[in-house]
Design an enzyme around this catalytic site. Sequence first.
Site, PDB file in Angstrom:
ATOM      1  N   TYR A   1       0.823  -1.208   0.000  1.00  0.00           N
ATOM      2  CA  TYR A   1       0.000   0.000   0.000  1.00  0.00           C
ATOM      3  C   TYR A   1       0.850   1.248   0.000  1.00  0.00           C
ATOM      4  CZ  TYR A   1       0.745   0.967   5.030  1.00  0.00           C
ATOM      5  OH  TYR A   1       1.293   1.283   6.247  1.00  0.00           O
TER       6      TYR A   1
ATOM      7  N   LYS B   1       6.467  -2.021   2.039  1.00  0.00           N
ATOM      8  CA  LYS B   1       5.261  -1.440   2.656  1.00  0.00           C
ATOM      9  C   LYS B   1       4.072  -2.372   2.475  1.00  0.00           C
ATOM     10  CE  LYS B   1       3.189   3.156   3.260  1.00  0.00           C
ATOM     11  NZ  LYS B   1       3.264   3.152   4.720  1.00  0.00           N
TER      12      LYS B   1
HETATM   13  N1  PDD Z   1       2.764   5.006   7.310  1.00  0.00           N
HETATM   14  N2  PDD Z   1       7.417   3.810   9.001  1.00  0.00           N
HETATM   15  C1  PDD Z   1       6.293   3.072   8.960  1.00  0.00           C
HETATM   16  C2  PDD Z   1       6.278   1.758   9.655  1.00  0.00           C
HETATM   17  C3  PDD Z   1       5.156   3.552   8.276  1.00  0.00           C
HETATM   18  O1  PDD Z   1       4.022   2.809   8.226  1.00  0.00           O
HETATM   19  C4  PDD Z   1       5.204   4.825   7.646  1.00  0.00           C
HETATM   20  C5  PDD Z   1       4.025   5.388   6.880  1.00  0.00           C
HETATM   21  C6  PDD Z   1       6.402   5.566   7.729  1.00  0.00           C
HETATM   22  C7  PDD Z   1       6.548   6.903   7.085  1.00  0.00           C
HETATM   23  O2  PDD Z   1       6.606   6.795   5.664  1.00  0.00           O
HETATM   24  P1  PDD Z   1       6.065   7.950   4.735  1.00  0.00           P
HETATM   25  O3  PDD Z   1       6.824   9.169   5.094  1.00  0.00           O
HETATM   26  O4  PDD Z   1       6.385   7.469   3.381  1.00  0.00           O
HETATM   27  O5  PDD Z   1       4.599   8.091   5.012  1.00  0.00           O
HETATM   28  C8  PDD Z   1       7.484   5.018   8.401  1.00  0.00           C
HETATM   29  C9  PDD Z   1       1.582   5.473   6.609  1.00  0.00           C
HETATM   30  C10 PDD Z   1       1.418   6.956   6.629  1.00  0.00           C
HETATM   31  C11 PDD Z   1       0.362   4.727   7.126  1.00  0.00           C
HETATM   32  O6  PDD Z   1       0.509   3.530   7.313  1.00  0.00           O
HETATM   33  O7  PDD Z   1      -0.713   5.317   7.295  1.00  0.00           O
END
Ligand code: PDD
Length: 285
Positions: free
Chosen positions: A33, A148
Site C-alpha cells: 500500500y 510497505k
Molecule cells: N505510514 N514507518 C512506517 C512503519 C510507516 O508505516 C510509515 C508510513 C512511515 C513513514 O513513511 P512515509 O513518510 O512514506 O509516510 C514510516 C503510513 C502513513 C500509514 O501507514 O498510514
Amino acid sequence: MSRTVFVNGEYVAEEQAHISVFDRGFLFADAVYEVTAVLNRKLVDFTQHMERLDRSLSELAMAQPVSTDELRAIHHELIARNDVDEGLIYLQISRGAADRDFAFPDEDTEPTLVLFTQVRAVADTPAARTGIRVITVPDKRWGRRDIKTVQLLYPSLAKMEAKRAGADDAWMVDEQGITEGTSNNAYIVLADGRIITRQLSHDILPGITRRSVLRCVNDMQLTLEERAFSLDEARSATEAFFTSATGFVMPVVEIDGHTIGHGKPGPITNRLREIYIQDARDNAE
Ligand code: PDD
C-alpha cells in the site's frame, strides 16, 4: 455522505464496493500500500510514493496493474469526485484472488487495486501545536520492514498499548535501539543541534517524508547522523519528532513518561515542519 472509491477499474459508491473473499490481501496480507497526503487538492511527494510502490511490488514479485500515469489520474479523479481539499489517499494492491494456498497461485491472478480518500486536516492540527507522547515497545515485526505491506497487526497492537497508557503512539525498539514509530520514522535532536535518525536497512520503512525532510535538513545546513540511537540517548535529547505522509513533521514531547526538552515542540522541529509543508505545497502535483 457516501464516498466514491476506486475498485479494479471502476469508480463506485463505498457501499457498492466489494472484493473477493478469496483475495490474498484479505487471507495472507499479500498486498502492498501507499498513503499520499492531499494539500490544496494536490498530491504531496506523489512520484516518490509511486516509486516506492513499484519497489514494494517487485520485492514481492507482484504485478503492477496500471502505470504511474494512470494511478496519478485515478488519484486526481478521486480528489475531484470526493471534493478533497485536504486529507489523504490510500492505495492498495494485492496479488489478487485465488483458492487459499500458501504458495502463490500458478496462473497469473489479476491484482486487486483499491483506492479511497479520507478528508481530514493534515497541515494545521492540534497535535502539531502541542506535540505528542510516545511509549516504547519491543519491535516484534518481521525482518523486511522496508517493504510497505499491509501486515499491520503488530503496529496496531502497539498503538493500542500506547492508547491504554494514555499516550499517542509507540516507538519500537530492537537490539540496536529505536527503529521507528508504528506508522512513522523517528528522530531525536541533541543539545548541540545534531539530528539523529535510524539508517535505512531492512529494519525500517524508507519513508518518503523522511527523504524530503532530510533534504530540508541539508538545505538548512543542520547536522544529520543516520545511525541507531538508544532509548537512553532519546531521553537525553532536547527535541524529538517523527515524520510520515500524514503527520509531516510531528513533535514528540514525551517518551515513556519522560519529558523531552521543555515538554513543548522544539524550535528545530517547528522550523522543519514549516519548511517541509511549504516545500510540499510548492511541489505538490
Ligand atoms: N505510514 N514507518 C512506517 C512503519 C510507516 O508505516 C510509515 C508510513 C512511515 C513513514 O513513511 P512515509 O513518510 O512514506 O509516510 C514510516 C503510513 C502513513 C500509514 O501507514 O498510514
